[in-house]
Write an enzyme that holds these catalytic residues in place. Structure first.
Site, short mmCIF file in Angstrom:
data_model
loop_
_atom_site.label_atom_id
_atom_site.label_comp_id
_atom_site.label_asym_id
_atom_site.label_seq_id
_atom_site.Cartn_x
_atom_site.Cartn_y
_atom_site.Cartn_z
N ASP A 65 0.94 -1.27 -0.01
CA ASP A 65 0.01 -0.02 0.07
C ASP A 65 0.69 1.26 0.07
OD1 ASP A 65 -2.04 1.92 0.18
OD2 ASP A 65 -2.53 1.25 2.28
N HIS A 114 -0.11 4.18 -0.48
CA HIS A 114 -1.01 4.90 0.22
C HIS A 114 -0.99 6.51 -0.08
CE1 HIS A 114 -3.29 5.54 4.06
NE2 HIS A 114 -2.88 4.22 4.40
N HIS A 140 -12.22 -1.78 0.12
CA HIS A 140 -11.30 -1.28 1.22
C HIS A 140 -11.90 -1.36 2.65
CE1 HIS A 140 -9.51 2.26 3.47
NE2 HIS A 140 -8.41 1.78 3.24
#
Length: 381
Positions: free
Chosen positions: A188, A190, A292
């Site tokens: 991830d 992010h 998610h």
């Protein structure tokens, strides 16, 4: 049946989170439960849900699509995380009511199951050093998971030194050596990486057999994502979507086939039915869907109902290192066994909120921990 009240319960959850629960009550004694958690925005969420309540009290709770269209379109100001999270929590609760009224799980209302169990991945491991991360990864595998996700870097400048690559490589090398080749590693980014740094890191880490690379750059600029997609190693599937809302936010990404996996969050994207529309749009472009979900078991259950009924489901996120009492916040508890969730079996979402446990963990001020560059400037979290 008429809606008589819409209430919220706030629980101090994991990390920088307070979990915001939505209760929709009716005059026939059937109540629905949903989740509208949004880091650092609890007061905004409670106010937004109060605004929605004015439009829904006295209405038929089973007219879910009609209510969604009214709440989204009559707001005039389209989108935004606060409005869409409030709508998502209410929408989940309305589906919970419909399932309870008909005595079926929500996934049955969307055409029935497309699978017999739902694969999970752990949101973890945790640690700063390669050794800490490898030890944490082994604990995850010991818990039965066959996949987990971590961020390969901390704060990264728009153009950074090779130190970033070297440190990320050390982390991945330690983890892959520890868990072997049969465990899937999800990374991830992010949104911390510029397209340049994302491409550089993907090229450096491509031999670690990355299952998917989440949020390779920030979501505001679709052309930036297109640049990453053009130059990414073909062996690393790209994923994005946790900070996109409704079918409209996913349209261009799906139409241009910029990612291999979309990741709508059912606490933000508009709810369960909107998540199904996003998944269908992705399916038409041969894109998988992996919702998610770093929140509580209520949003997990909403996600599982979507996972159960869509054909292009891939894998479901689960917060691995949540507080121990997380398993008690809903009844029955939500569990992962041998790397899979069972299909929900109860009517509606299939869980009830334990109000005694909720009361034992009241609201506290909480935000995502800040991330800073080495010179003290603000970094993307």
């Amino acid at each position: 049946m008429k809606i008589t009240d819409i209430r919220t319960t706030v629980v101090r959850g994991a990390g920088g989170q307070n979990w915001v629960y939505v209760h929709v009550d009716t005059d026939e004694g059937v109540s629905g439960l949903g989740e509208a958690s949004l880091e650092g925005k609890v007061h905004a969420m409670r106010g937004a849900i109060e605004d929605l309540k004015r439009h829904l009290v006295g209405e038929n709770p089973l007219a879910i699509e009609h209510h969604w269209q009214r709440l989204y379109r009559h707001a005039f100001w389209r989108g935004g995380v606060v409005l869409n999270t409030a709508i998502s929590g209410v929408e989940q609760a309305l589906w919970d009511i419909m399932g309870k009224a008909l005595n079926v799980p929500v996934w049955q209302l969307f055409g029935g199951p497309t699978r017999q169990k739902i694969r999970a991945y752990a949101n973890g491991p945790r640690g700063r050093t390669p050794e800490e991360l490898a030890e944490s990864a082994l604990r995850i595998v010991a818990d039965g998971f066959t996949a987990f996700k971590l961020a390969p870097t901390e704060a990264v400048d728009l153009v950074d030194s090779y130190r970033v690559v070297r440190e990320a490589d050390a982390r991945l090398a330690a983890i892959r050596t520890a868990v072997g080749d049969d465990v899937d590693i999800l990374l991830d980014a992010h949104g911390r990486l510029s397209p340049t740094m994302s491409i550089m890191l993907m090229d450096a880490l491509k031999d670690y057999h990355i299952f998917l690379w989440e949020e390779p750059c920030l979501p505001e600029n679709t052309d930036a994502l297109a640049k990453v997609a053009q130059h990414a190693p073909p062996t690393i599937p790209l994923a994005t979507g946790e900070r996109l809302f409704t079918k409209f936010g996913f349209r261009e990404i799906c139409d241009r086939q910029l990612v291999a996996v979309v990741q709508p969050d059912l606490a933000h994207c508009g709810g369960i039915a909107e998540g199904r529309k996003i998944a269908a749009m992705a399916e038409a472009n041969y894109i998988a869907c992996a919702p998610h979900n770093p929140y509580s078991p209520v949003n997990t259950m909403a996600s599982l109902h979507l996972d159960a009924c869509i054909p292009n489901f891939l894998i479901q996120e689960w917060l691995w290192d949540a507080p121990a009492w997380r398993d008690e916040i809903v009844s029955p508890p939500v569990r992962v066994v041998d790397g899979y969730f069972d299909l929900p079996t109860g009517s509606g979402l299939g869980v009830t909120l334990n109000m005694d446990v909720a009361a034992a963990h009241p609201y506290e001020d909480a935000d995502q921990p800040p991330l800073w560059h080495r010179d003290g400037s603000v970094a993307d979290w």
